[in-house]
Design a protein around this motif. Structure first.
Motif, PDB file in Angstrom:
ATOM      1  N   PRO A  40       0.830  -1.211   0.000  1.00 48.95           N
ATOM      2  CA  PRO A  40       0.000   0.000   0.000  1.00 48.95           C
ATOM      3  C   PRO A  40       0.862   1.259   0.000  1.00 48.95           C
ATOM      4  O   PRO A  40       1.975   1.269   0.525  1.00 48.95           O
ATOM      5  CB  PRO A  40      -0.801  -0.118   1.293  1.00 48.95           C
ATOM      6  CG  PRO A  40      -0.744  -1.559   1.657  1.00 48.95           C
ATOM      7  CD  PRO A  40       0.577  -2.065   1.155  1.00 48.95           C
ATOM      8  N   ASP A  41       0.353   2.315  -0.608  1.00 50.09           N
ATOM      9  CA  ASP A  41       1.014   3.625  -0.636  1.00 50.09           C
ATOM     10  C   ASP A  41       2.342   3.626  -1.388  1.00 50.09           C
ATOM     11  O   ASP A  41       3.114   4.585  -1.277  1.00 50.09           O
ATOM     12  CB  ASP A  41       1.237   4.159   0.793  1.00 50.09           C
ATOM     13  CG  ASP A  41      -0.064   4.252   1.577  1.00 50.09           C
ATOM     14  OD1 ASP A  41      -1.079   4.657   0.975  1.00 50.09           O
ATOM     15  OD2 ASP A  41      -0.067   3.906   2.768  1.00 50.09           O
ATOM     16  N   SER A  42       2.614   2.572  -2.155  1.00 53.32           N
ATOM     17  CA  SER A  42       3.852   2.532  -2.931  1.00 53.32           C
ATOM     18  C   SER A  42       3.615   3.116  -4.321  1.00 53.32           C
ATOM     19  O   SER A  42       2.489   3.089  -4.840  1.00 53.32           O
ATOM     20  CB  SER A  42       4.349   1.097  -3.071  1.00 53.32           C
ATOM     21  OG  SER A  42       3.449   0.326  -3.869  1.00 53.32           O
ATOM     22  N   ALA A 101       0.302   2.653  -6.933  1.00 56.16           N
ATOM     23  CA  ALA A 101      -0.381   3.812  -7.502  1.00 56.16           C
ATOM     24  C   ALA A 101      -0.405   3.737  -9.024  1.00 56.16           C
ATOM     25  O   ALA A 101      -1.422   4.031  -9.660  1.00 56.16           O
ATOM     26  CB  ALA A 101       0.291   5.097  -7.034  1.00 56.16           C
TER      27      ALA A 101
END
Length: 254
Positions: A139-141, A145
């Motif tokens: 996540p949030d990488s 994205a």
């Protein structure tokens, strides 16, 4: 299995026997007496079901997304959003072969009798499909994205779209095979013929064996990365710490 319509014009899908007392409907709203421009209201029984279940640790401890605690305002805002989306999908389905998503969110149990039993069917769960499916990427990488951006830009009906789903069922109905029946019915009756889905990627906390079993019953198999070790950091309201997730995938056999 055909699409049915209630006397009020609401579309619904009936699950096969032995779960033919369960129907799937779009989210329900009520016209606001303050006028057509006012936000629609949510039936009190549905709102109570949503807030009660999403504040039950037997459910929220196994979910990543919904806020904890889950407030009445959360339920109103989310139901309005998905109801509006369902309306758009159903309207598009009248003119287009393939549409963007599934409008049938609500899992409902029918009362034993009555001409208005469809309208009185009690909400006991929820199921949804979306394009956010890249659980194997942190996540949030930047990688996640980029993958999500590429997936979002594909047009409705593109076989390369990666779909995922989320669901919950009130604990009183756990262990009866209802969720597996609901998921497999939606895949067969809507997600494949109306969304042209070819790949659906699911995930669950590794300890949530019941959810993994639901997906297996529906033809999901483990992906190459079976368990993402410690990949989910939980907020304190969900118990804190880190949990492993299982990534599991369904593919259409053409």
């Amino acid at each position: 299995m055909p699409l049915f319509y209630s006397p009020t014009g609401e579309p619904y899908i009936t699950l096969p026997s032995p779960h033919d007392n369960i129907i799937l409907t779009p989210p329900r709203t009520i016209p606001n007496p303050n006028g057509i421009d006012a936000e629609p209201l949510i039936p009190e029984a549905d709102l109570s079901a949503i807030t009660t279940n999403l504040n039950d640790p037997r459910i929220y401890l196994f979910l990543e997304g919904p806020p904890v605690p889950y407030t009445r305002d959360d339920g109103i805002a989310f139901t309005r959003m998905i109801a509006a989306e369902a309306t758009r999908i159903l309207q598009a389905a009248q003119a287009e072969k393939f549409v963007e998503g599934c409008p049938f969110h609500d899992i409902r149990i029918l009362p034993d009798e009555g001409e208005d039993r469809i309208q009185r069917a009690e909400k006991i769960g929820d199921i949804s499909f979306s394009r956010k499916a890249f659980f194997e990427i942190p996540p949030d990488s930047p990688e996640r994205a980029a993958a999500e951006k590429e997936n979002e830009e594909r047009k409705a009906g593109d076989e390369e779209i990666k779909w995922t789903m989320g669901y919950w069922l009130t604990p009183a109905h756990h262990g009866k095979g209802i969720m597996a029946a609901a998921l497999s019915t939606l895949i067969r009756e809507w997600v494949v013929p109306r969304m042209n889905a070819k790949v659906i990627i699911g995930s669950a906390f590794a300890e949530n064996r019941a959810s993994v079993q639901v997906m297996r019953k529906c033809g999901f198999i483990h992906d190459e990365k079976v368990i993402e070790k410690g990949s989910r950091e939980l907020i304190e309201a969900r118990g804190g710490g880190r949990k492993d997730i299982v990534v599991i995938k369904w593919r259409r056999n053409d």
